[in-house]
Design a protein around this motif. Structure first.
Motif, PDB file in Angstrom:
ATOM      1  N   GLY A   9       1.918  16.115   4.533  1.00 51.40           N
ATOM      2  CA  GLY A   9       1.860  14.392   4.631  1.00 51.40           C
ATOM      3  C   GLY A   9       1.639  14.319   6.059  1.00 51.40           C
ATOM      4  O   GLY A   9       1.426  14.970   7.231  1.00 51.40           O
ATOM      5  N   ALA A  10       1.312  12.665   6.412  1.00 54.03           N
ATOM      6  CA  ALA A  10       1.076  12.087   7.547  1.00 54.03           C
ATOM      7  C   ALA A  10       1.862  10.651   7.546  1.00 54.03           C
ATOM      8  O   ALA A  10       1.990   9.958   6.650  1.00 54.03           O
ATOM      9  CB  ALA A  10      -0.221  11.987   7.848  1.00 54.03           C
ATOM     10  N   PHE A  11       2.737  10.299   8.620  1.00 55.60           N
ATOM     11  CA  PHE A  11       3.612   9.344   8.536  1.00 55.60           C
ATOM     12  C   PHE A  11       3.082   8.184   9.669  1.00 55.60           C
ATOM     13  O   PHE A  11       2.547   8.582  10.736  1.00 55.60           O
ATOM     14  CB  PHE A  11       4.893   9.659   9.027  1.00 55.60           C
ATOM     15  CG  PHE A  11       5.656  10.166   7.904  1.00 55.60           C
ATOM     16  CD1 PHE A  11       6.427   9.426   6.700  1.00 55.60           C
ATOM     17  CD2 PHE A  11       5.647  11.541   7.520  1.00 55.60           C
ATOM     18  CE1 PHE A  11       6.982  10.179   5.779  1.00 55.60           C
ATOM     19  CE2 PHE A  11       6.225  12.373   6.337  1.00 55.60           C
ATOM     20  CZ  PHE A  11       7.013  11.514   5.494  1.00 55.60           C
ATOM     21  N   GLY A  12       3.266   7.096   9.263  1.00 54.99           N
ATOM     22  CA  GLY A  12       2.619   6.024  10.083  1.00 54.99           C
ATOM     23  C   GLY A  12       2.523   4.846   9.251  1.00 54.99           C
ATOM     24  O   GLY A  12       2.977   4.561   8.217  1.00 54.99           O
ATOM     25  N   PRO A  13       2.021   3.565   9.825  1.00 59.24           N
ATOM     26  CA  PRO A  13       1.789   2.541   9.086  1.00 59.24           C
ATOM     27  C   PRO A  13       1.009   2.729   7.819  1.00 59.24           C
ATOM     28  O   PRO A  13       1.237   2.012   6.780  1.00 59.24           O
ATOM     29  CB  PRO A  13       0.901   1.695  10.072  1.00 59.24           C
ATOM     30  CG  PRO A  13       1.321   2.004  11.555  1.00 59.24           C
ATOM     31  CD  PRO A  13       1.636   3.549  11.279  1.00 59.24           C
ATOM     32  N   ALA A  14       0.117   3.793   7.867  1.00 57.52           N
ATOM     33  CA  ALA A  14      -0.564   4.211   6.857  1.00 57.52           C
ATOM     34  C   ALA A  14      -0.269   5.801   6.688  1.00 57.52           C
ATOM     35  O   ALA A  14      -0.184   6.394   7.723  1.00 57.52           O
ATOM     36  CB  ALA A  14      -2.106   4.082   6.818  1.00 57.52           C
ATOM     37  N   ARG A  53      -0.273   0.133   5.273  1.00 54.67           N
ATOM     38  CA  ARG A  53       0.322  -0.769   5.818  1.00 54.67           C
ATOM     39  C   ARG A  53       0.993  -2.032   4.705  1.00 54.67           C
ATOM     40  O   ARG A  53       0.736  -3.008   4.776  1.00 54.67           O
ATOM     41  CB  ARG A  53      -0.860  -1.658   6.394  1.00 54.67           C
ATOM     42  CG  ARG A  53      -1.215  -0.878   7.693  1.00 54.67           C
ATOM     43  CD  ARG A  53      -2.178  -1.426   8.467  1.00 54.67           C
ATOM     44  NE  ARG A  53      -2.952  -0.649   9.434  1.00 54.67           N
ATOM     45  CZ  ARG A  53      -3.571   0.559   9.328  1.00 54.67           C
ATOM     46  NH1 ARG A  53      -3.955   1.060   8.223  1.00 54.67           N
ATOM     47  NH2 ARG A  53      -4.088   1.218  10.342  1.00 54.67           N
ATOM     48  N   GLY A  54       1.690  -1.197   3.823  1.00 64.50           N
ATOM     49  CA  GLY A  54       2.434  -1.947   2.939  1.00 64.50           C
ATOM     50  C   GLY A  54       3.078  -1.027   1.798  1.00 64.50           C
ATOM     51  O   GLY A  54       3.341   0.062   2.138  1.00 64.50           O
ATOM     52  N   PRO A  55       3.489  -1.552   0.700  1.00 64.51           N
ATOM     53  CA  PRO A  55       4.551  -0.771  -0.066  1.00 64.51           C
ATOM     54  C   PRO A  55       3.578   0.623  -0.550  1.00 64.51           C
ATOM     55  O   PRO A  55       2.470   0.692  -0.959  1.00 64.51           O
ATOM     56  CB  PRO A  55       4.647  -1.685  -1.438  1.00 64.51           C
ATOM     57  CG  PRO A  55       4.633  -2.938  -0.852  1.00 64.51           C
ATOM     58  CD  PRO A  55       3.477  -2.846   0.160  1.00 64.51           C
ATOM     59  N   ALA A  56       4.267   1.600  -0.957  1.00 64.23           N
ATOM     60  CA  ALA A  56       3.660   2.902  -1.173  1.00 64.23           C
ATOM     61  C   ALA A  56       3.688   2.965  -2.781  1.00 64.23           C
ATOM     62  O   ALA A  56       4.410   2.375  -3.452  1.00 64.23           O
ATOM     63  CB  ALA A  56       4.915   4.024  -1.102  1.00 64.23           C
ATOM     64  N   ARG A  57       2.484   3.509  -3.222  1.00 61.62           N
ATOM     65  CA  ARG A  57       2.359   4.184  -4.594  1.00 61.62           C
ATOM     66  C   ARG A  57       2.628   5.328  -4.637  1.00 61.62           C
ATOM     67  O   ARG A  57       2.279   6.353  -4.031  1.00 61.62           O
ATOM     68  CB  ARG A  57       0.779   3.912  -5.000  1.00 61.62           C
ATOM     69  CG  ARG A  57       0.350   2.507  -4.787  1.00 61.62           C
ATOM     70  CD  ARG A  57      -1.137   2.337  -5.355  1.00 61.62           C
ATOM     71  NE  ARG A  57      -1.980   3.294  -5.049  1.00 61.62           N
ATOM     72  CZ  ARG A  57      -2.696   3.263  -3.830  1.00 61.62           C
ATOM     73  NH1 ARG A  57      -2.451   2.197  -3.203  1.00 61.62           N
ATOM     74  NH2 ARG A  57      -3.525   4.168  -3.531  1.00 61.62           N
ATOM     75  N   TYR A  58       3.692   5.794  -5.552  1.00 66.60           N
ATOM     76  CA  TYR A  58       4.211   7.025  -5.650  1.00 66.60           C
ATOM     77  C   TYR A  58       4.597   7.356  -7.080  1.00 66.60           C
ATOM     78  O   TYR A  58       4.647   6.698  -7.877  1.00 66.60           O
ATOM     79  CB  TYR A  58       5.414   7.189  -4.587  1.00 66.60           C
ATOM     80  CG  TYR A  58       6.886   6.105  -5.070  1.00 66.60           C
ATOM     81  CD1 TYR A  58       7.537   6.913  -6.068  1.00 66.60           C
ATOM     82  CD2 TYR A  58       6.565   4.895  -4.616  1.00 66.60           C
ATOM     83  CE1 TYR A  58       8.818   5.862  -6.404  1.00 66.60           C
ATOM     84  CE2 TYR A  58       7.709   4.319  -4.889  1.00 66.60           C
ATOM     85  CZ  TYR A  58       8.653   4.329  -5.701  1.00 66.60           C
ATOM     86  OH  TYR A  58       9.692   3.687  -6.147  1.00 66.60           O
ATOM     87  N   SER A 113       8.562   1.101   1.430  1.00 62.85           N
ATOM     88  CA  SER A 113       7.427   0.853   2.505  1.00 62.85           C
ATOM     89  C   SER A 113       7.792   1.731   3.538  1.00 62.85           C
ATOM     90  O   SER A 113       8.276   1.486   4.754  1.00 62.85           O
ATOM     91  CB  SER A 113       7.745  -0.590   2.783  1.00 62.85           C
ATOM     92  OG  SER A 113       7.285  -1.250   1.762  1.00 62.85           O
ATOM     93  N   PRO A 114       7.339   3.020   3.414  1.00 64.35           N
ATOM     94  CA  PRO A 114       7.667   4.204   4.683  1.00 64.35           C
ATOM     95  C   PRO A 114       7.147   3.581   5.986  1.00 64.35           C
ATOM     96  O   PRO A 114       7.500   4.072   7.094  1.00 64.35           O
ATOM     97  CB  PRO A 114       7.012   5.516   4.216  1.00 64.35           C
ATOM     98  CG  PRO A 114       6.946   5.174   2.744  1.00 64.35           C
ATOM     99  CD  PRO A 114       6.549   3.909   2.410  1.00 64.35           C
ATOM    100  N   GLY A 115       5.665   3.036   5.802  1.00 62.29           N
ATOM    101  CA  GLY A 115       5.188   2.540   7.288  1.00 62.29           C
ATOM    102  C   GLY A 115       5.763   1.260   7.943  1.00 62.29           C
ATOM    103  O   GLY A 115       5.659   0.757   8.868  1.00 62.29           O
ATOM    104  N   GLY A 116       6.714   0.679   7.178  1.00 63.59           N
ATOM    105  CA  GLY A 116       7.315  -0.732   7.450  1.00 63.59           C
ATOM    106  C   GLY A 116       8.691  -0.564   8.377  1.00 63.59           C
ATOM    107  O   GLY A 116       9.217   0.571   8.300  1.00 63.59           O
TER     108      GLY A 116
END
Length: 199
Positions: A9-14, A53-58, A113-116
């Motif tokens: 994976g990749a983490f950040g605002p997106a 830049r918002g809630p995740a879809r998972y 929201s991992p990016g928030g």
């Protein structure tokens, strides 16, 4: 099959995340973490998620087991998915042999929201739905007593809730032959309750 854990994976605002567990046992971690005595195994777990830049879809699905003595084990199977609308619990089934112990489905207003700044948020005014029930299984509840320090004898719980976290509606029924605290540090503050029937 051999045990394995893989993550990408990749983490950040997106970003995005992929996680897979296969035959991972609690015995892996006992030298590193203080765990309860019960042995557990994650047979399979798959988690995928993406956010921008918002809630995740998972989505997640998995199955595992918790051993509770005398060669018996509770089998756990679950599947869920989430988005900006919250967490949809498609199924949660806990069984022992051919007998059910816990069954649950529902919708929880939990947003990831991992990016928030806050990974998890609870929307207290959004839709809430929970439907769950337990069945009697003496061996399972005895093992749970050892783990939690709370003794439940012949418990039966039925929950059917709607509305919101702030204003839930519906019904919840809790019955048990007895409820008692077995943990020595807590026992003096909690009386034993006989013939509990709460609605």
């Amino acid at each position: 099959d051999s045990a394995r854990i893989s993550m990408s994976g990749a983490f950040g605002p997106a970003g995005e995340l992929g996680l897979t567990l296969h035959h991972v046992s609690s015995e892996w971690w006992r030298d590193l973490v203080d765990l309860p005595a019960a042995k557990w195994t994650v047979h399979e777990l798959e988690l995928t998620g993406v956010w921008d830049r918002g809630p995740a879809r998972y989505a997640a699905k998995g199955r595992g087991q918790v051993e509770f003595g005398r060669g018996q084990a509770a089998q756990i199977v679950t599947q869920c998915e989430g988005s900006a609308d919250g967490l949809e619990l498609n199924s949660l089934d806990v069984t022992e042999g051919q007998g059910p112990i816990v069954r649950a489905t529902g919708h929880l207003p939990v947003i990831v929201s991992p990016g928030g700044p806050r990974w998890f948020q609870l929307d207290e005014t959004a839709r809430l739905e929970i439907e769950a029930e337990t069945s009697s299984n003496p061996e399972f509840w005895r093992e749970l007593t050892q783990i939690t320090g709370v003794e439940l004898t012949d418990p039966e719980v039925r929950v059917n809730l709607t509305g919101s976290w702030q204003r839930p509606r519906g019904a919840a029924t809790v019955r048990a032959a007895s409820v008692a605290v077995t943990n020595e540090r807590l026992r003096k503050n909690w009386p034993r309750i006989e013939a509990l029937d709460a609605r």
